[in-house]
Design an enzyme around this catalytic site. Structure first.
Site, mmCIF file in Angstrom:
data_model
loop_
_atom_site.group_PDB
_atom_site.id
_atom_site.type_symbol
_atom_site.label_atom_id
_atom_site.label_comp_id
_atom_site.label_asym_id
_atom_site.label_seq_id
_atom_site.Cartn_x
_atom_site.Cartn_y
_atom_site.Cartn_z
ATOM 1 N N CYS A 162 43.732 46.319 46.583
ATOM 2 C CA CYS A 162 43.179 47.943 45.780
ATOM 3 C C CYS A 162 41.168 47.499 45.570
ATOM 4 C CB CYS A 162 43.644 48.721 44.879
ATOM 5 S SG CYS A 162 43.041 47.892 43.265
ATOM 6 N N CYS A 216 38.297 33.632 35.110
ATOM 7 C CA CYS A 216 38.323 34.641 33.541
ATOM 8 C C CYS A 216 38.297 35.743 33.640
ATOM 9 C CB CYS A 216 36.722 34.522 33.738
ATOM 10 S SG CYS A 216 36.112 34.031 31.231
ATOM 11 N N CYS A 233 46.502 48.162 40.632
ATOM 12 C CA CYS A 233 48.152 49.152 41.619
ATOM 13 C C CYS A 233 49.254 48.288 41.690
ATOM 14 C CB CYS A 233 47.291 48.390 43.101
ATOM 15 S SG CYS A 233 46.919 47.156 43.205
ATOM 16 N N CYS A 248 47.165 43.411 39.107
ATOM 17 C CA CYS A 248 46.266 43.850 38.585
ATOM 18 C C CYS A 248 46.288 45.688 38.292
ATOM 19 C CB CYS A 248 45.781 44.615 40.165
ATOM 20 S SG CYS A 248 44.514 46.139 40.538
#
Ligand SMILES: [Zn+2]
Length: 100
Positions: free
Chosen positions: A69, A89, A21, A18
């Site tokens: 997050c 996706c 975070c 991510c």
């Protein structure tokens, strides 16, 4: 934009995390070429993402968010390759890549 993500040509071993975070969300081994222009994965790492129904744009889709997050990562569809049959996706700008 489709085909804009540098991750499309990223084939090194590692993990996609991510961008918000830095929690790992996808293993590079789960990545496949879906032909859509978006980085695509057949599975997420366990407990890394949350999925919820999203009917915006008049389409029934499943939104994928970071379980840590809450950042929007992309959508998951059920037309992926076996054995999972799933196609995560992902929006390339929502991810960062770390080699292992
Ligand atoms: Zn996150």
């Amino acid at each position: 934009m489709p085909y804009s993500s540098p991750f499309l040509t990223e084939h090194r071993p590692g993990r996609f995390a991510c961008a918000g975070c830095d929690t790992a969300a996808f293993d590079a081994r789960a990545k496949f070429d879906s032909g859509t222009g978006w980085p695509s994965f057949e599975r997420a790492l366990p407990h890394a993402v949350q999925e919820r129904s999203d009917d915006s744009l008049g389409m029934e889709r499943t939104e994928v968010r970071c379980a840590t997050c809450g950042s929007h990562l992309g959508h998951v569809f059920d037309d992926g390759p076996q054995p999972t049959g799933l196609r995560y996706c992902m929006n390339g700008v929502a991810l960062s890549f770390h080699t292992t």
